[in-house]
Motif scaffolding. Structure first.
Motif, PDB file in Angstrom:
ATOM      1  N   ILE A  69       0.831  -1.201   0.000  1.00  0.00           N
ATOM      2  CA  ILE A  69       0.000   0.000   0.000  1.00  0.00           C
ATOM      3  C   ILE A  69       0.869   1.256   0.000  1.00  0.00           C
ATOM      4  N   PHE A  70       1.907   1.239   0.831  1.00  0.00           N
ATOM      5  CA  PHE A  70       2.811   2.387   0.916  1.00  0.00           C
ATOM      6  C   PHE A  70       3.475   2.659  -0.432  1.00  0.00           C
ATOM      7  N   LEU A  71       3.898   1.579  -1.103  1.00  0.00           N
ATOM      8  CA  LEU A  71       4.562   1.717  -2.407  1.00  0.00           C
ATOM      9  C   LEU A  71       3.619   2.322  -3.443  1.00  0.00           C
ATOM     10  N   LYS A  72       2.345   1.883  -3.424  1.00  0.00           N
ATOM     11  CA  LYS A  72       1.369   2.416  -4.372  1.00  0.00           C
ATOM     12  C   LYS A  72       1.130   3.903  -4.140  1.00  0.00           C
ATOM     13  N   VAL A  73       1.118   4.297  -2.869  1.00  0.00           N
ATOM     14  CA  VAL A  73       0.865   5.699  -2.529  1.00  0.00           C
ATOM     15  C   VAL A  73       2.017   6.586  -2.970  1.00  0.00           C
ATOM     16  N   VAL A  74       3.230   6.189  -2.622  1.00  0.00           N
ATOM     17  CA  VAL A  74       4.388   7.046  -2.894  1.00  0.00           C
ATOM     18  C   VAL A  74       4.770   7.064  -4.374  1.00  0.00           C
ATOM     19  N   THR A  75       4.272   6.123  -5.159  1.00  0.00           N
ATOM     20  CA  THR A  75       4.548   6.126  -6.598  1.00  0.00           C
ATOM     21  C   THR A  75       3.399   6.730  -7.401  1.00  0.00           C
ATOM     22  N   ASN A  76       2.386   7.226  -6.697  1.00  0.00           N
ATOM     23  CA  ASN A  76       1.233   7.838  -7.356  1.00  0.00           C
ATOM     24  C   ASN A  76       1.501   9.324  -7.571  1.00  0.00           C
ATOM     25  N   LEU A  77       1.379   9.790  -8.814  1.00  0.00           N
ATOM     26  CA  LEU A  77       1.674  11.185  -9.136  1.00  0.00           C
ATOM     27  C   LEU A  77       0.743  12.140  -8.396  1.00  0.00           C
ATOM     28  N   THR A  78      -0.520  11.737  -8.246  1.00  0.00           N
ATOM     29  CA  THR A  78      -1.491  12.578  -7.542  1.00  0.00           C
ATOM     30  C   THR A  78      -1.037  12.851  -6.112  1.00  0.00           C
ATOM     31  N   PHE A  79      -0.455  11.837  -5.474  1.00  0.00           N
ATOM     32  CA  PHE A  79       0.036  11.992  -4.097  1.00  0.00           C
ATOM     33  C   PHE A  79       1.084  13.100  -4.025  1.00  0.00           C
ATOM     34  N   TRP A  80       2.007  13.100  -4.972  1.00  0.00           N
ATOM     35  CA  TRP A  80       3.078  14.092  -4.957  1.00  0.00           C
ATOM     36  C   TRP A  80       2.571  15.475  -5.342  1.00  0.00           C
ATOM     37  N   VAL A  81       1.561  15.529  -6.237  1.00  0.00           N
ATOM     38  CA  VAL A  81       0.945  16.819  -6.559  1.00  0.00           C
ATOM     39  C   VAL A  81       0.295  17.410  -5.310  1.00  0.00           C
ATOM     40  N   LEU A  82      -0.388  16.554  -4.548  1.00  0.00           N
ATOM     41  CA  LEU A  82      -1.036  17.000  -3.314  1.00  0.00           C
ATOM     42  C   LEU A  82      -0.001  17.514  -2.313  1.00  0.00           C
ATOM     43  N   ILE A  83       1.089  16.765  -2.151  1.00  0.00           N
ATOM     44  CA  ILE A  83       2.162  17.185  -1.242  1.00  0.00           C
ATOM     45  C   ILE A  83       2.740  18.530  -1.703  1.00  0.00           C
ATOM     46  N   ALA A  84       2.931  18.663  -3.024  1.00  0.00           N
ATOM     47  CA  ALA A  84       3.497  19.899  -3.582  1.00  0.00           C
ATOM     48  C   ALA A  84       2.566  21.082  -3.330  1.00  0.00           C
ATOM     49  N   ILE A  85       1.260  20.845  -3.455  1.00  0.00           N
ATOM     50  CA  ILE A  85       0.276  21.903  -3.204  1.00  0.00           C
ATOM     51  C   ILE A  85       0.371  22.382  -1.754  1.00  0.00           C
ATOM     52  N   ILE A  86       0.400  21.417  -0.831  1.00  0.00           N
ATOM     53  CA  ILE A  86       0.457  21.745   0.593  1.00  0.00           C
ATOM     54  C   ILE A  86       1.723  22.531   0.925  1.00  0.00           C
ATOM     55  N   VAL A  87       2.860  22.041   0.402  1.00  0.00           N
ATOM     56  CA  VAL A  87       4.143  22.719   0.655  1.00  0.00           C
ATOM     57  C   VAL A  87       4.137  24.123   0.050  1.00  0.00           C
ATOM     58  N   GLY A  88       3.588  24.241  -1.167  1.00  0.00           N
ATOM     59  CA  GLY A  88       3.507  25.545  -1.823  1.00  0.00           C
ATOM     60  C   GLY A  88       2.645  26.530  -1.053  1.00  0.00           C
ATOM     61  N   VAL A  89       1.502  26.050  -0.556  1.00  0.00           N
ATOM     62  CA  VAL A  89       0.598  26.904   0.224  1.00  0.00           C
ATOM     63  C   VAL A  89       1.279  27.359   1.510  1.00  0.00           C
ATOM     64  N   LEU A  90       1.936  26.436   2.203  1.00  0.00           N
ATOM     65  CA  LEU A  90       2.610  26.762   3.461  1.00  0.00           C
ATOM     66  C   LEU A  90       3.749  27.763   3.236  1.00  0.00           C
ATOM     67  N   LEU A  91       4.522  27.535   2.177  1.00  0.00           N
ATOM     68  CA  LEU A  91       5.623  28.447   1.878  1.00  0.00           C
ATOM     69  C   LEU A  91       5.098  29.838   1.543  1.00  0.00           C
ATOM     70  N   GLY A  92       4.074  29.887   0.697  1.00  0.00           N
ATOM     71  CA  GLY A  92       3.507  31.176   0.305  1.00  0.00           C
ATOM     72  C   GLY A  92       2.899  31.929   1.471  1.00  0.00           C
ATOM     73  N   HIS A  93       2.327  31.190   2.423  1.00  0.00           N
ATOM     74  CA  HIS A  93       1.667  31.824   3.564  1.00  0.00           C
ATOM     75  C   HIS A  93       2.661  32.296   4.619  1.00  0.00           C
TER      76      HIS A  93
END
Length: 412
Positions: free
Chosen positions: A13-37
């Protein structure tokens, strides 16, 4: 008796999550929002990251438009062999997808998901994309200034001429190989999508604040509501004309719809869709023609999303589109949205090409939109899937075939 190792299951399950592009897009969004704020100054500097991703995507605009349009028109040479079924299918596809595009525009203008306040984001840079209102609009100048439209026209002419070329199959085969290479390259480029989403979010939130997330949420809700209405009101009405209930069709296809939901793509369910359509009474010839063709020419969900996305970005950047420009957008999307179904990143190519053609909305908006694009893919895929099933049933009914959703027959 062999028992499954819980650790192995968890690792899978962990491997499927970390290799999913959507997962990394979501992480990138969160990091981008936090950095911008929390660090707006640094967030604004991340604009170059989002812009670079968009610039890379722009490289694919001309070749993808040319190849998909030429191959689409060249493929129509095969439709001549099936006569009236092919003509009726293409006519149905164009009418319904145009209707879907128009609905997307209308709903976006009514709900206005891109409006934060009366001034939108009020981005000053957007002014450079806006034509001088004192200057009369000139179609010739508009065409000459847009490489996208020139490529589009060249592709249409080349595709038509190719149908009359004696060695057409050799050229088509070569172009098909080129298309596969280009789309494969685009697929690799889309692995950079998290960086694009990060840059877009960090810049937008850093410069304009957290309130910019509000229109993104409104867009997601608006898209899902619009597609729900389209499926049950529009496609439902079409089936009701033939005394078939849309809910019965959805229940019949529930297993396939779950596959589409899980994969965010309608293509994995294609073989099963064709099989089940034959079981309820659609002939093999109708299914074999309408379903595969529909996957390129009958993208109801994609059409709704693309038109709403254009209007959303216009509202976000406080850019006024004239009626003529809106008609131009719909006309461009009618053509450019065809032929790139199911290919990762193809939606952004269509959006980028349309924005480039109308030259009024900043392309940097694509990086902002990238943040939620993945989370609307399920709605697009499901609507596309249902739309193609409905189209096949409609064409089958016009051919006098009997459709029975309650008693599907077994196939040999």
């Amino acid at each position: 008796m062999k028992t499954e190792n819980p650790n192995s299951f968890n690792n899978s399950i962990f491997l499927k999550v970390v290799t999913n592009l959507t997962f990394w897009v979501l992480i990138a969004i969160i990091v981008g929002v936090l950095l911008g704020h929390y660090n707006p100054e640094t967030g604004v500097k991340m604009k170059i990251v989002g812009d670079t991703f968009i610039d890379i995507v722009k490289v694919f605009i001309a070749p993808i438009i040319f190849l998909t349009i030429v191959l689409g028109i060249a493929g129509m040479g095969d439709l001549k062999k099936v006569g009236r079924i092919g003509i009726k299918s293409l006519l149905y596809f164009e009418v319904v997808t145009t209707f879907a595009l128009a609905i997307g525009v209308i709903v976006a203008y009514v709900i206005q998901p891109g409006k934060i306040d009366k001034s939108g984001l009020n981005i000053q840079d957007a002014s450079q994309f806006t034509n001088d209102p004192k200057t009369e609009f000139n179609w010739l100048e508009f065409f000459m200034a847009n490489l996208t439209l020139q490529v589009l026209l060249a592709a249409i002419i080349f595709g038509i001429l190719l149908n009359y070329y004696s060695k057409r199959e050799i050229v088509v085969s070569f172009l098909y190989k080129c298309s596969k290479i280009v789309f494969k390259a685009l697929k690799f480029v889309m692995y950079l999508a998290p960086l694009g989403a990060f840059g877009g979010m960090a810049y937008t939130v850093g410069k304009f604040g957290l309130e910019t997330l509000i229109p993104l949420g409104k867009l997601m809700i608006t898209v899902y509501i619009t597609m729900f209405i389209f499926v049950f009101a529009i496609l439902g009405s079409i089936l009701r004309y033939y005394k078939i209930k849309i809910w019965s069709f959805i229940k019949y296809m529930k297993a396939e719809l779950l596959i589409v939901l899980g994969t965010s793509s309608s293509e994995p369910a294609l073989p099963s869709l064709m099989d089940k359509l034959e079981r309820i009474g659609c002939s093999k010839s109708v299914v074999g023609l309408v379903v595969p063709t529909g996957y390129s020419f009958n993208l109801d969900g994609t059409s709704i999303y693309l038109s709403m996305a254009i209007i959303f970005l216009a509202q976000l950047y406080n850019v006024h589109l004239t009626f003529g420009e809106i008609v131009t957008v719909i006309g461009l999307l009618m053509i450019t949205s065809k032929g790139a179904a199911g290919v990762t990143g193809s939606g952004f190519i269509v959006l980028a090409s349309t924005l480039t053609a109308i030259h009024k909305i900043p392309l940097e908006g694509l990086a902002f939109l990238l943040g939620v694009d993945k989370f609307m893919s399920e709605a697009r895929a499901i609507t596309n899937f249902i739309g193609n099933g409905v189209a096949t049933i409609v064409i089958a009914k016009t051919e006098g075939e009997t459709i029975d959703l309650e008693n599907p027959r077994a196939l040999e």
